[in-house]
Design a protein around this motif. Structure first.
Motif, PDB file in Angstrom:
ATOM      1  N   MET A   1      33.170  26.007  38.194  1.00  0.00           N
ATOM      2  CA  MET A   1      31.999  25.677  38.968  1.00  0.00           C
ATOM      3  C   MET A   1      32.320  25.819  40.446  1.00  0.00           C
ATOM      4  N   SER A   2      31.354  26.244  41.153  1.00  0.00           N
ATOM      5  CA  SER A   2      31.435  26.279  42.601  1.00  0.00           C
ATOM      6  C   SER A   2      30.622  25.096  43.107  1.00  0.00           C
ATOM      7  N   VAL A   3      31.301  24.151  43.710  1.00  0.00           N
ATOM      8  CA  VAL A   3      30.646  22.896  44.080  1.00  0.00           C
ATOM      9  C   VAL A   3      30.395  22.863  45.580  1.00  0.00           C
ATOM     10  N   GLY A   4      29.196  22.463  45.943  1.00  0.00           N
ATOM     11  CA  GLY A   4      28.821  22.324  47.342  1.00  0.00           C
ATOM     12  C   GLY A   4      29.087  20.918  47.838  1.00  0.00           C
ATOM     13  N   GLN A   5      28.323  20.500  48.826  1.00  0.00           N
ATOM     14  CA  GLN A   5      28.496  19.170  49.398  1.00  0.00           C
ATOM     15  C   GLN A   5      27.648  18.162  48.644  1.00  0.00           C
ATOM     16  N   PHE A   6      28.282  17.051  48.281  1.00  0.00           N
ATOM     17  CA  PHE A   6      27.598  15.986  47.556  1.00  0.00           C
ATOM     18  C   PHE A   6      27.764  14.679  48.293  1.00  0.00           C
ATOM     19  N   ARG A   7      26.745  13.856  48.202  1.00  0.00           N
ATOM     20  CA  ARG A   7      26.764  12.546  48.841  1.00  0.00           C
ATOM     21  C   ARG A   7      27.861  11.695  48.196  1.00  0.00           C
ATOM     22  N   GLN A   8      28.697  11.107  49.036  1.00  0.00           N
ATOM     23  CA  GLN A   8      29.793  10.276  48.562  1.00  0.00           C
ATOM     24  C   GLN A   8      29.844   9.008  49.410  1.00  0.00           C
ATOM     25  N   PRO A   9      30.163   7.864  48.802  1.00  0.00           N
ATOM     26  CA  PRO A   9      30.206   6.607  49.561  1.00  0.00           C
ATOM     27  C   PRO A   9      31.128   6.680  50.775  1.00  0.00           C
ATOM     28  N   GLU A  37      23.290  15.090  40.086  1.00  0.00           N
ATOM     29  CA  GLU A  37      22.991  16.510  39.876  1.00  0.00           C
ATOM     30  C   GLU A  37      24.237  17.253  39.394  1.00  0.00           C
ATOM     31  N   PHE A  38      25.375  16.943  40.002  1.00  0.00           N
ATOM     32  CA  PHE A  38      26.624  17.542  39.549  1.00  0.00           C
ATOM     33  C   PHE A  38      26.977  17.041  38.154  1.00  0.00           C
ATOM     34  N   ALA A  39      26.773  15.741  37.913  1.00  0.00           N
ATOM     35  CA  ALA A  39      27.081  15.155  36.606  1.00  0.00           C
ATOM     36  C   ALA A  39      26.243  15.802  35.505  1.00  0.00           C
ATOM     37  N   ALA A  40      24.989  16.099  35.805  1.00  0.00           N
ATOM     38  CA  ALA A  40      24.118  16.734  34.803  1.00  0.00           C
ATOM     39  C   ALA A  40      24.631  18.122  34.431  1.00  0.00           C
ATOM     40  N   LEU A  41      25.097  18.877  35.423  1.00  0.00           N
ATOM     41  CA  LEU A  41      25.653  20.203  35.129  1.00  0.00           C
ATOM     42  C   LEU A  41      26.940  20.081  34.315  1.00  0.00           C
ATOM     43  N   ALA A  42      27.812  19.167  34.711  1.00  0.00           N
ATOM     44  CA  ALA A  42      29.066  18.983  33.980  1.00  0.00           C
ATOM     45  C   ALA A  42      28.802  18.534  32.543  1.00  0.00           C
ATOM     46  N   ALA A  43      27.840  17.633  32.354  1.00  0.00           N
ATOM     47  CA  ALA A  43      27.509  17.157  31.003  1.00  0.00           C
ATOM     48  C   ALA A  43      26.945  18.298  30.160  1.00  0.00           C
ATOM     49  N   PHE A  44      26.100  19.122  30.757  1.00  0.00           N
ATOM     50  CA  PHE A  44      25.559  20.269  30.025  1.00  0.00           C
ATOM     51  C   PHE A  44      26.674  21.217  29.601  1.00  0.00           C
ATOM     52  N   LEU A  45      27.571  21.555  30.534  1.00  0.00           N
ATOM     53  CA  LEU A  45      28.644  22.498  30.211  1.00  0.00           C
ATOM     54  C   LEU A  45      29.598  21.944  29.153  1.00  0.00           C
ATOM     55  N   ASP A  55      33.494  31.972  30.660  1.00  0.00           N
ATOM     56  CA  ASP A  55      33.975  32.706  31.828  1.00  0.00           C
ATOM     57  C   ASP A  55      32.906  32.923  32.890  1.00  0.00           C
ATOM     58  N   GLN A  56      32.268  31.848  33.324  1.00  0.00           N
ATOM     59  CA  GLN A  56      31.223  31.938  34.346  1.00  0.00           C
ATOM     60  C   GLN A  56      31.563  31.047  35.529  1.00  0.00           C
ATOM     61  N   ALA A  57      31.171  31.473  36.702  1.00  0.00           N
ATOM     62  CA  ALA A  57      31.244  30.634  37.893  1.00  0.00           C
ATOM     63  C   ALA A  57      29.818  30.190  38.185  1.00  0.00           C
ATOM     64  N   ILE A  58      29.537  28.938  38.001  1.00  0.00           N
ATOM     65  CA  ILE A  58      28.199  28.401  38.198  1.00  0.00           C
ATOM     66  C   ILE A  58      28.191  27.618  39.497  1.00  0.00           C
ATOM     67  N   ALA A  59      27.349  28.041  40.418  1.00  0.00           N
ATOM     68  CA  ALA A  59      27.275  27.373  41.724  1.00  0.00           C
ATOM     69  C   ALA A  59      26.339  26.175  41.642  1.00  0.00           C
ATOM     70  N   CYS A  60      26.840  25.061  42.070  1.00  0.00           N
ATOM     71  CA  CYS A  60      26.048  23.833  42.159  1.00  0.00           C
ATOM     72  C   CYS A  60      26.166  23.401  43.621  1.00  0.00           C
TER      73      CYS A  60
END
Length: 68
Positions: A1-9, A37-45, A55-60
């Motif tokens: 996965m290609s991960v962008g910026q996510f809100r973090q405490p 949103e990231f958790a939903a993608l990870a759970a789906f995968l 063998d996919q790069a999925i951008a989130c």
């Protein structure tokens, strides 16, 4: 996965400095991603519904990769 910026405490201090607004300006979705949103993608995968995806790069990332 290609991960962008996510809100973090731990980034709340950055938000007070206005860094979050600067980051949002560079993201086509115009907002920082939410952890769920990231958790939903990870759970789906990790699910059986994604068992044929290989063998996919999925951008989130809110569209950042697309805009480069």
């Amino acid at each position: 996965m290609s991960v962008g910026q996510f809100r973090q405490p731990e980034r709340l201090a950055d938000a007070k400095l206005g860094l979050e607004k600067v980051s949002q300006a560079a993201i086509p979705a115009r907002r920082i991603g939410r952890p769920e949103e990231f958790a939903a993608l990870a759970a789906f995968l990790a699910s059986d519904r994604a068992s044929y995806i290989t063998d996919q790069a999925i951008a989130c990332d809110g569209g950042v990769l697309w805009s480069i």
